[in-house]
Structure formats: structure tokens, C-alpha cells
Motif scaffolding. Structure first.
Motif, PDB file in Angstrom:
ATOM      1  N   VAL A  93     -11.647 -11.527   2.953  1.00 62.61           N
ATOM      2  CA  VAL A  93     -10.898 -12.773   3.057  1.00 62.61           C
ATOM      3  C   VAL A  93      -9.462 -12.396   3.407  1.00 62.61           C
ATOM      4  O   VAL A  93      -8.860 -11.559   2.723  1.00 62.61           O
ATOM      5  N   TYR A  94      -8.945 -12.989   4.460  1.00 66.55           N
ATOM      6  CA  TYR A  94      -7.594 -12.690   4.923  1.00 66.55           C
ATOM      7  C   TYR A  94      -6.646 -13.806   4.504  1.00 66.55           C
ATOM      8  O   TYR A  94      -6.933 -14.985   4.732  1.00 66.55           O
ATOM      9  N   TYR A  95      -5.520 -13.392   3.926  1.00 69.88           N
ATOM     10  CA  TYR A  95      -4.544 -14.325   3.398  1.00 69.88           C
ATOM     11  C   TYR A  95      -3.223 -14.199   4.144  1.00 69.88           C
ATOM     12  O   TYR A  95      -2.730 -13.084   4.371  1.00 69.88           O
ATOM     13  N   CYS A  96      -2.645 -15.324   4.468  1.00 70.33           N
ATOM     14  CA  CYS A  96      -1.298 -15.404   5.004  1.00 70.33           C
ATOM     15  C   CYS A  96      -0.319 -15.447   3.827  1.00 70.33           C
ATOM     16  O   CYS A  96      -0.632 -16.055   2.780  1.00 70.33           O
ATOM     17  N   ALA A  97       0.837 -14.819   3.965  1.00 74.39           N
ATOM     18  CA  ALA A  97       1.809 -14.779   2.879  1.00 74.39           C
ATOM     19  C   ALA A  97       3.222 -14.931   3.421  1.00 74.39           C
ATOM     20  O   ALA A  97       3.486 -14.588   4.580  1.00 74.39           O
ATOM     21  N   ALA A  98       4.105 -15.419   2.554  1.00 73.67           N
ATOM     22  CA  ALA A  98       5.502 -15.617   2.944  1.00 73.67           C
ATOM     23  C   ALA A  98       6.421 -15.189   1.822  1.00 73.67           C
ATOM     24  O   ALA A  98       6.092 -15.339   0.638  1.00 73.67           O
ATOM     25  N   ASP A  99       7.579 -14.659   2.193  1.00 78.08           N
ATOM     26  CA  ASP A  99       8.596 -14.310   1.212  1.00 78.08           C
ATOM     27  C   ASP A  99       9.951 -14.258   1.916  1.00 78.08           C
ATOM     28  O   ASP A  99      10.017 -13.896   3.090  1.00 78.08           O
TER      29      ASP A  99
END
Length: 122
Positions: A93-99
Motif C-alpha cells: 500500500v503506497y501512502y502520500c505524505a506531507a510535512d
């Protein structure tokens, strides 16, 4: 807080390609460093790739270097992951992330999408 929605996952044969997309909303997209992580059954979530706010610097895990390309379009509030030469071990499962931090995006991002399944058959 930014909201993230991934798309583009699916089933592909080994050696094939997929492009994942992540649509962002809620806050100024260009303020965020962005990244992709993945998680396989029974394994911890792992870093895949990241890109700085302006797109000038990218980072990759050794396992995907030379095969995956991360990019972003700040005008469209979109993040992408082009995956080529896919292997069965890329199944996850591929997750997009932001910071807001270009360092934290590679370790403990603040915001996550819900994930999209990528399955690579041998």
C-alpha cells in the motif's frame, strides 16, 4: 492541515509501470515537502521518495533508485510517483505524505493519505 488523496494503484506484471497521483487540498500545497511511503503486509511502513517544496531536490530509498521518479505540480496541487521496472517486492500500500520540513518528510511526516494498493505479479 493538508488533506491528501492517492490514486493510480492497481495490478501490474513484473517489469511494468504505474503512475501514482496524490491530490492535495486544504492548505498551500507549495508550502509542504511531499513524499511517498509504502507498507507491505507484516512489515513496517517504509520511506520510498520525497521532494522539496519547490521540487528542486529529490530523495529516494536505495531499493527504488533508478526505477521510481517523484515529481510535483504546484499549480495543480498534485504529487506523482512514476514507477518503472516494477518488481513483486514493490507490492504494498503506497501512502502520500506531507510535512513542512524537508527533513521530517523522510522520517515522520505530519499528514498522510489513505493509501492506494499496488500489486506486482511475477
Amino acid at each position: 492541515q493538508v488533506q491528501l488523496v492517492e490514486s493510480g494503484g492497481g495490478l501490474v506484471q513484473a517489469g511494468g509501470s504505474l503512475r501514482l497521483s496524490c491530490a492535495a487540498s486544504g492548505r498551500t500545497f507549495s508550502s509542504y515537502a511531499m513524499g511517498w511511503f509504502r507498507q507491505s503486509p507484516g512489515k513496517e511502513r517504509e520511506f520510498v521518495a520525497a521532494i522539496t517544496r519547490g521540487g528542486g531536490t529529490t530523495y529516494y530509498a536505495d531499493s527504488v533508485k533508478g526505477r521510481f521518479t517523484i515529481s510535483r505540480d504546484n499549480a495543480k496541487n498534485k504529487l506523482y510517483l512514476q514507477m518503472n521496472s516494477l518488481k513483486p517486492e514493490d507490492t504494498a500500500v503506497y501512502y502520500c505524505a506531507a510535512d513542512l520540513s524537508s527533513f521530517a518528510i523522510r522520517t515522520t511526516p505530519d499528514a498522510w493519505g489513505q493509501g492506494t494498493q499496488v500489486t506486482v505479479s511475477s
